[in-house]
Design an enzyme around this catalytic site. Structure first.
Site, mmCIF file in Angstrom:
data_model
loop_
_atom_site.group_PDB
_atom_site.id
_atom_site.type_symbol
_atom_site.label_atom_id
_atom_site.label_comp_id
_atom_site.label_asym_id
_atom_site.label_seq_id
_atom_site.Cartn_x
_atom_site.Cartn_y
_atom_site.Cartn_z
ATOM 1 C CE LYS A 35 -4.275 -1.380 2.152
ATOM 2 N NZ LYS A 35 -5.135 -1.430 3.301
ATOM 3 C CD GLU A 154 -14.569 9.371 10.341
ATOM 4 O OE1 GLU A 154 -13.773 10.129 10.910
ATOM 5 O OE2 GLU A 154 -15.575 9.793 9.732
ATOM 6 C CG PHE A 155 -19.831 8.758 13.234
ATOM 7 C CD1 PHE A 155 -20.534 7.719 13.842
ATOM 8 C CD2 PHE A 155 -19.144 9.658 14.038
ATOM 9 C CE1 PHE A 155 -20.561 7.592 15.224
ATOM 10 C CE2 PHE A 155 -19.164 9.542 15.428
ATOM 11 C CZ PHE A 155 -19.872 8.502 16.030
ATOM 12 C CG ASN A 214 -22.050 1.523 12.604
ATOM 13 O OD1 ASN A 214 -22.403 2.571 12.067
ATOM 14 N ND2 ASN A 214 -20.848 1.015 12.427
ATOM 15 C CG LEU A 256 -36.645 4.463 6.440
ATOM 16 C CD1 LEU A 256 -37.872 5.365 6.308
ATOM 17 C CD2 LEU A 256 -36.805 3.564 7.663
ATOM 18 N N GLY A 263 -24.502 -5.267 4.400
ATOM 19 C CA GLY A 263 -23.170 -5.882 4.320
ATOM 20 C C GLY A 263 -22.125 -4.842 4.633
ATOM 21 C CB CYS A 266 -19.089 -0.738 9.409
ATOM 22 S SG CYS A 266 -17.526 0.056 9.019
ATOM 23 C CE LYS A 269 -15.104 -3.686 11.775
ATOM 24 N NZ LYS A 269 -15.378 -2.753 12.855
ATOM 25 N NE ARG A 336 -13.310 -4.189 4.345
ATOM 26 C CZ ARG A 336 -12.654 -3.253 5.038
ATOM 27 N NH1 ARG A 336 -11.969 -3.597 6.105
ATOM 28 N NH2 ARG A 336 -12.676 -1.989 4.654
HETATM 29 N N1 LIG Z 1 -14.483 1.441 6.334
HETATM 30 C C1 LIG Z 1 -15.339 2.313 6.868
HETATM 31 O O1 LIG Z 1 -16.228 2.833 6.201
HETATM 32 C C2 LIG Z 1 -15.237 2.698 8.319
HETATM 33 C C3 LIG Z 1 -15.944 3.806 8.790
HETATM 34 C C4 LIG Z 1 -15.856 4.165 10.145
HETATM 35 C C5 LIG Z 1 -15.061 3.407 11.003
HETATM 36 N N2 LIG Z 1 -14.382 2.334 10.528
HETATM 37 C C6 LIG Z 1 -13.497 1.603 11.446
HETATM 38 O O2 LIG Z 1 -12.160 2.084 11.216
HETATM 39 C C7 LIG Z 1 -11.204 1.029 11.381
HETATM 40 C C8 LIG Z 1 -10.413 0.860 10.090
HETATM 41 O O3 LIG Z 1 -11.293 0.440 9.067
HETATM 42 P P1 LIG Z 1 -10.855 0.432 7.532
HETATM 43 O O4 LIG Z 1 -12.052 0.062 6.741
HETATM 44 O O5 LIG Z 1 -10.120 1.676 7.205
HETATM 45 O O6 LIG Z 1 -9.830 -0.813 7.540
HETATM 46 P P2 LIG Z 1 -8.800 -1.241 6.399
HETATM 47 O O7 LIG Z 1 -8.690 -2.714 6.513
HETATM 48 O O8 LIG Z 1 -9.175 -0.636 5.095
HETATM 49 O O9 LIG Z 1 -7.428 -0.558 6.848
HETATM 50 C C9 LIG Z 1 -6.737 -0.883 8.001
HETATM 51 C C10 LIG Z 1 -5.238 -0.733 7.727
HETATM 52 O O10 LIG Z 1 -4.514 -0.921 8.942
HETATM 53 C C11 LIG Z 1 -3.273 -1.527 8.620
HETATM 54 N N3 LIG Z 1 -2.667 -2.090 9.824
HETATM 55 C C12 LIG Z 1 -2.990 -3.226 10.504
HETATM 56 N N4 LIG Z 1 -2.197 -3.368 11.581
HETATM 57 C C13 LIG Z 1 -1.365 -2.295 11.608
HETATM 58 C C14 LIG Z 1 -0.334 -1.880 12.490
HETATM 59 N N5 LIG Z 1 -0.039 -2.571 13.575
HETATM 60 N N6 LIG Z 1 0.313 -0.732 12.203
HETATM 61 C C15 LIG Z 1 0.005 -0.018 11.116
HETATM 62 N N7 LIG Z 1 -0.957 -0.357 10.245
HETATM 63 C C16 LIG Z 1 -1.645 -1.489 10.482
HETATM 64 C C17 LIG Z 1 -3.655 -2.544 7.567
HETATM 65 O O11 LIG Z 1 -2.535 -2.956 6.811
HETATM 66 C C18 LIG Z 1 -4.687 -1.765 6.745
HETATM 67 O O12 LIG Z 1 -4.098 -1.095 5.652
HETATM 68 C C19 LIG Z 1 -12.039 -0.196 11.788
HETATM 69 O O13 LIG Z 1 -12.084 -0.257 13.186
HETATM 70 C C20 LIG Z 1 -13.417 0.106 11.232
HETATM 71 O O14 LIG Z 1 -14.441 -0.543 11.948
HETATM 72 C C21 LIG Z 1 -14.432 1.966 9.207
HETATM 73 O O1 LIG Z 2 -31.521 1.839 3.588
HETATM 74 C C1 LIG Z 2 -30.516 1.139 3.515
HETATM 75 C C2 LIG Z 2 -29.195 1.649 3.709
HETATM 76 C C3 LIG Z 2 -28.117 0.779 3.643
HETATM 77 N N1 LIG Z 2 -28.317 -0.537 3.376
HETATM 78 C C4 LIG Z 2 -27.151 -1.454 3.353
HETATM 79 O O2 LIG Z 2 -26.386 -1.261 4.534
HETATM 80 C C5 LIG Z 2 -25.015 -1.531 4.294
HETATM 81 C C6 LIG Z 2 -24.150 -0.388 4.807
HETATM 82 O O3 LIG Z 2 -24.357 0.759 4.026
HETATM 83 P P1 LIG Z 2 -23.777 2.191 4.405
HETATM 84 O O4 LIG Z 2 -24.122 2.482 5.800
HETATM 85 O O5 LIG Z 2 -24.209 3.138 3.375
HETATM 86 O O6 LIG Z 2 -22.208 1.950 4.215
HETATM 87 P P2 LIG Z 2 -20.935 1.848 5.167
HETATM 88 O O7 LIG Z 2 -19.815 2.417 4.394
HETATM 89 O O8 LIG Z 2 -20.838 0.452 5.683
HETATM 90 O O9 LIG Z 2 -21.203 2.862 6.407
HETATM 91 C C7 LIG Z 2 -21.700 2.444 7.670
HETATM 92 O O10 LIG Z 2 -20.659 1.928 8.482
HETATM 93 C C8 LIG Z 2 -19.571 2.860 8.709
HETATM 94 C C9 LIG Z 2 -18.500 2.104 9.475
HETATM 95 O O11 LIG Z 2 -18.769 2.018 10.825
HETATM 96 C C10 LIG Z 2 -20.104 4.063 9.466
HETATM 97 O O12 LIG Z 2 -19.039 4.970 9.712
HETATM 98 C C11 LIG Z 2 -21.200 4.722 8.644
HETATM 99 O O13 LIG Z 2 -21.748 5.822 9.370
HETATM 100 C C12 LIG Z 2 -22.294 3.681 8.363
HETATM 101 O O14 LIG Z 2 -23.316 4.231 7.538
HETATM 102 C C13 LIG Z 2 -24.907 -1.760 2.791
HETATM 103 O O15 LIG Z 2 -24.865 -3.151 2.545
HETATM 104 C C14 LIG Z 2 -26.176 -1.165 2.220
HETATM 105 O O16 LIG Z 2 -26.594 -1.772 1.032
HETATM 106 C C15 LIG Z 2 -29.590 -1.048 3.169
HETATM 107 O O17 LIG Z 2 -29.774 -2.249 2.934
HETATM 108 N N2 LIG Z 2 -30.652 -0.183 3.245
#
Ligand SMILES: NC(=O)c1ccc[n+]([C@@H]2O[C@H](COP(=O)([O-])OP(=O)(O)OC[C@H]3O[C@@H](n4cnc5c(N)ncnc54)[C@H](O)[C@@H]3O)[C@@H](O)[C@H]2O)c1
Ligand SMILES: O=c1ccn([C@@H]2O[C@H](COP(=O)(O)OP(=O)(O)O[C@H]3O[C@H](CO)[C@@H](O)[C@H](O)[C@H]3O)[C@@H](O)[C@H]2O)c(=O)[nH]1
Length: 454
Positions: A35, A154-155, A214, A256, A263, A266, A269, A336
């Site tokens: 990366k 983070e949201f 969530n 809604l 899926g 987030c 899990k 995922r």
């Molecule tokens: N993806 C989202 O939309 C989202 C939104 C809000 C919160 N979150 C939360 O944020 C966190 C990160 O999610 P993500 O989707 O960005 O994950 P991700 O898998 O895309 O990225 C995580 C990164 O951390 C790195 N990593 C792992 N161990 C490490 C270490 N010891 N030192 C340095 N780097 C390391 C990995 O190589 C990877 O690149 C999770 O807890 C998730 O639940 C995710």
């Molecule tokens: O009315 C709806 C809205 C969403 N989904 C499904 O719900 C899942 C999640 O969607 P969405 O919430 O848009 O995407 P994420 O990127 O997973 O974001 C969620 O998860 C993140 C990680 O925690 C949070 O930061 C965000 O606020 C939260 O919306 C997907 O499979 C969507 O298809 C539905 O089935 N119906």
């Protein structure tokens, strides 16, 4: 400010680039050298709209840097963010291995006062573990360096991550340290210029707030999915019901949409992790258990409809089903917990072939499918196509799985000519059933009866 972002995935890279864009100097660290090499070569490892320009602009200005070197990363910062993954463990709990490894790496190196901010989604009490881990490393080194651990969940949503980060609804800061809170207020000031968005609270409440948000959103989705299944047998249309209830401001129109179950990386899990926490504390969350069960069942809904349409699982053998969309939602390449993976495995188990098209997630889908099916079965049973029309070539039916914009308004007459079984299974209620049926196709939506009587 000087910021280090540990973990350069969906959250770390977006947050790092946005912090750099308002003038901070951000060093992003990841243990995945692939990366970091890509980022240093000007390539973006994930698909997120607008991220390439944002990263390029800030990297060119020297405000956004990338490294695998922990010595450099810890020395660089006044504030260190933890944005590493917290994937589900086998028992559903959040796996804190990466968080604690990162905390150890900080403790092993820190020489000056630091604010450590947990941005990853972590169970209540994790900030204490991070604090203890850093303190233990400092103790081993005989150092006494002051530091604070803050929770700042983070949201952001994938596919709209930059907009969500730049214009947040709220910024939650859990802190019991006045200096750290002051720094967080300063850091986030550019993101809430028009009105105060920062909500200050204690650390444990901040950690729980993330799971609560969530869980609430997942609740709305499961509620609508369950209601959709009832609407279907009652002869009502869930899309009308959705509009009818969403116009009440106490309910609101968002989240809604009935579909194939939630899926992504987030909701599945985080619901599991909150359930595990509740069980560990003998404070069961019965509602949330039901929400998860409804979601598990909903993932099977489209396969059930396809099977019934063709006369049962046995009749599916030898059929070809086209899939439009593979990613768990539009505008991302994230696979995922994508509902497409469940549908594909059910179709293959029934002896179908799959022809699938996704605008950006094909490479990631190929990687995951080869991992689960093996090279041979993948090559034999799955074709990843270059266009939506290529996917329906020689197919018996079409399943709309992800509501990408380019799938919104297809030529239904052309589809009717292409699909041998003349049937569309709309897993997102994207289409007007009347238009589909006018073209001579059978329409099967989610909770939309009357249009799908065989
Ligand atoms: N993806 C989202 O939309 C989202 C939104 C809000 C919160 N979150 C939360 O944020 C966190 C990160 O999610 P993500 O989707 O960005 O994950 P991700 O898998 O895309 O990225 C995580 C990164 O951390 C790195 N990593 C792992 N161990 C490490 C270490 N010891 N030192 C340095 N780097 C390391 C990995 O190589 C990877 O690149 C999770 O807890 C998730 O639940 C995710
Ligand atoms: O009315 C709806 C809205 C969403 N989904 C499904 O719900 C899942 C999640 O969607 P969405 O919430 O848009 O995407 P994420 O990127 O997973 O974001 C969620 O998860 C993140 C990680 O925690 C949070 O930061 C965000 O606020 C939260 O919306 C997907 O499979 C969507 O298809 C539905 O089935 N119906």
């Amino acid at each position: 400010m000087k910021i280090t972002m540990i973990g350069t995935g969906y959250v770390g890279l977006v947050s790092g680039a946005c912090f750099a864009d308002v003038g901070n100097t951000v060093l992003c660290l990841d243990v995945d050298s692939r990366k970091i090499d890509m980022l240093n070569a000007g390539e973006i490892p994930i698909h997120e709209p607008g991220l390439d320009t944002l990263v390029a602009r800030n990297a060119a200005a020297g405000r956004l840097l990338f490294t695998t070197d922990y010595n450099r990363a810890v020395a660089h910062a006044d504030i260190i963010f933890l944005a590493v993954g917290t994937p589900p463990d086998e028992d559903g709990s959040a796996d804190l291995r990466h968080i604690l490894a990162a905390a150890r790496s900080i403790g092993e190196r820190m020489e000056k006062q630091l604010v450590v901010v947990d941005k990853s989604t972590v169970p209540v009490g994790t900030a204490d573990s991070v604090r203890d881990t850093i303190a233990a490393e400092l103790k081993k080194r005989g150092k006494n360096v002051p530091f604070a651990v803050v929770s700042n969940p983070e949201f952001l949503k994938e596919g709209a991550a930059i907009e969500d980060f730049m214009r947040p609804d709220r910024i939650v800061v859990g802190s019991d340290d006045a200096h750290a809170t002051k720094m967080m207020r300063q850091l986030y000031a550019p993101f809430g210029r028009n009105h105060e968005k920062l909500i200050e609270m204690d650390v444990r409440s901040a950690e729980l707030t993330k799971y609560a948000a969530n869980a609430m959103l997942a609740t709305r989705i499961s509620f609508m999915n369950e209601l959709a299944n009832l609407a279907e047998v009652l002869g009502a249309d869930i899309e009308s019901v959705r509009m009818g209830i969403g116009s009440d401001p106490r309910i609101g129109p968002h989240f809604l949409y009935a579909g194939m179950g939630y899926g992504g990386s987030c909701f599945p899990k985080d619901v599991k992790a909150l359930l595990k926490t509740s069980r560990d504390h003998k404070q069961s969350l019965k509602l949330l258990e039901a929400i998860e069960n409804v979601n598990e069942a909903q993932k099977n809904i489209l396969f059930g409809k396809i099977s019934r349409h063709f006369g049962g699982d046995a009749a599916l053998r030898g059929k070809t089903v086209a899939l439009w969309g593979l990613s768990f939602k539009p505008n991302t390449d994230d696979m995922r917990e994508a509902p497409s993976l469940v549908l594909i495995s059910q179709l293959l188990a029934a002896g179908c072939k799959v022809r699938a098209y996704d605008p950006v997630a094909s490479n990631e889908a190929r990687r995951q499918l080869i991992g689960s099916l093996g090279e041979e079965a993948f090559a034999r049973d799955v074709t990843l196509c270059d266009s939506a029309w290529d996917a329906v070539e020689d197919a018996d039916a079409l399943a709309l799985v992800t509501e990408w914009k380019e799938f919104r308004s297809p030529d239904f007459e052309r589809l009717a000519g292409a699909l041998r079984g003349r049937a569309i299974f709309d897993g997102r209620n994207l289409y007007d059933p009347a238009l589909v049926m006018e073209a001579g196709l059978t329409y099967h939506g989610i909770g939309r009866p009357g249009h799908n009587r065989e």
